[in-house]
Design an enzyme around this catalytic site. Structure first.
Site, PDB file in Angstrom:
ATOM      1  N   CYS A  49       0.547  -1.404   0.061  1.00  0.00           N
ATOM      2  CA  CYS A  49      -0.078  -0.384   0.297  1.00  0.00           C
ATOM      3  C   CYS A  49       0.832   1.665  -0.033  1.00  0.00           C
ATOM      4  CB  CYS A  49      -0.805  -0.320   1.074  1.00  0.00           C
ATOM      5  SG  CYS A  49      -2.067   1.068   1.096  1.00  0.00           S
ATOM      6  N   CYS A  51      -0.264   4.189   0.584  1.00  0.00           N
ATOM      7  CA  CYS A  51      -1.039   5.908   0.501  1.00  0.00           C
ATOM      8  C   CYS A  51      -0.265   6.490   2.156  1.00  0.00           C
ATOM      9  CB  CYS A  51      -3.047   5.176   1.078  1.00  0.00           C
ATOM     10  SG  CYS A  51      -2.279   4.528   3.446  1.00  0.00           S
ATOM     11  N   CYS A  54      -0.510   4.996   5.809  1.00  0.00           N
ATOM     12  CA  CYS A  54       0.260   3.312   6.588  1.00  0.00           C
ATOM     13  C   CYS A  54       1.246   3.754   6.760  1.00  0.00           C
ATOM     14  CB  CYS A  54      -0.201   2.602   5.366  1.00  0.00           C
ATOM     15  SG  CYS A  54      -1.786   1.793   5.472  1.00  0.00           S
TER      16      CYS A  54
END
Length: 190
Positions: A49, A51, A54
């Site tokens: 991930c 993003c 995170c």
């Protein structure tokens, strides 16, 4: 091919996961009184991930994150060290206040992911967790400071690793979200 550190567990290719994933104990990075979280049972939708929310290991552009049913996730040691990173976020990321490691992130409000907790499988005390299956929110790493000129190489590296890069979630998870919304709005019936 990108030379950027995507995630430490990807440096020598993707480790094939265990078929008998039964959870384990997540441990934060503290040497003194580490937070420990028990995950009873398997995890799903393991992925890279990008993003900006995170937790990522030092120097990594991506996290590795999966989900488990929230009822299978419990803090077993040093819960007093946990703080919620952002109470307004959908995922209530509980991080160790000392080392900053995100330990678990339940989704508690009404949402297709309600009842799931996001975890970082690399923190488990075993290697039986399933390998990542895709890369999500890849373009989001630009928001964290990665030069856009690196993106072609990063996507190519993910493809070489066998992980399809998406700028959202995988098609199966996006279909799940859309189905939940359609049912909630009465467009589809149970």
């Amino acid at each position: 091919m990108s030379t950027r550190l995507l995630h430490p567990s990807f440096q020598n290719g993707i480790r094939k996961g265990g078929g008998e994933n039964a959870g384990g104990i997540l441990t934060c990075k503290c040497s003194d009184r580490p937070v420990k979280v028990k995950v009873s049972g398997g995890i799903a939708h393991n992925h890279a991930c990008g993003c900006t929310k995170c937790w990522k290991p030092q120097g990594a552009a991506f996290s590795v994150v999966a989900v488990a049913p929230s009822e299978n996730v419990s803090v077993i040691e040093n819960s007093d060290k946990l703080v919620v990173v952002d109470r307004s976020a959908l995922i209530q990321r509980h991080a160790c206040g000392a080392c900053g490691t995100h330990m678990h992130g339940p989704v508690e409000r009404e949402h297709a992911f309600q009842g799931l907790s996001f975890i970082h499988p690399e923190l488990l005390d075993n290697n039986s967790w399933p390998e990542p299956g895709f890369a999500a929110f890849v373009s989001s790493i630009i928001e964290a400071g990665v030069d856009p000129s690196e993106m072609e190489g990063i996507r190519a590296t993910f493809k070489d690793l066998g992980l399809e890069p998406y700028d959202c979630l995988s098609p199966a998870l996006m279909d799940y979200l859309a189905t939940w919304t359609a049912k909630k709005n009465g467009v589809l019936h149970q």
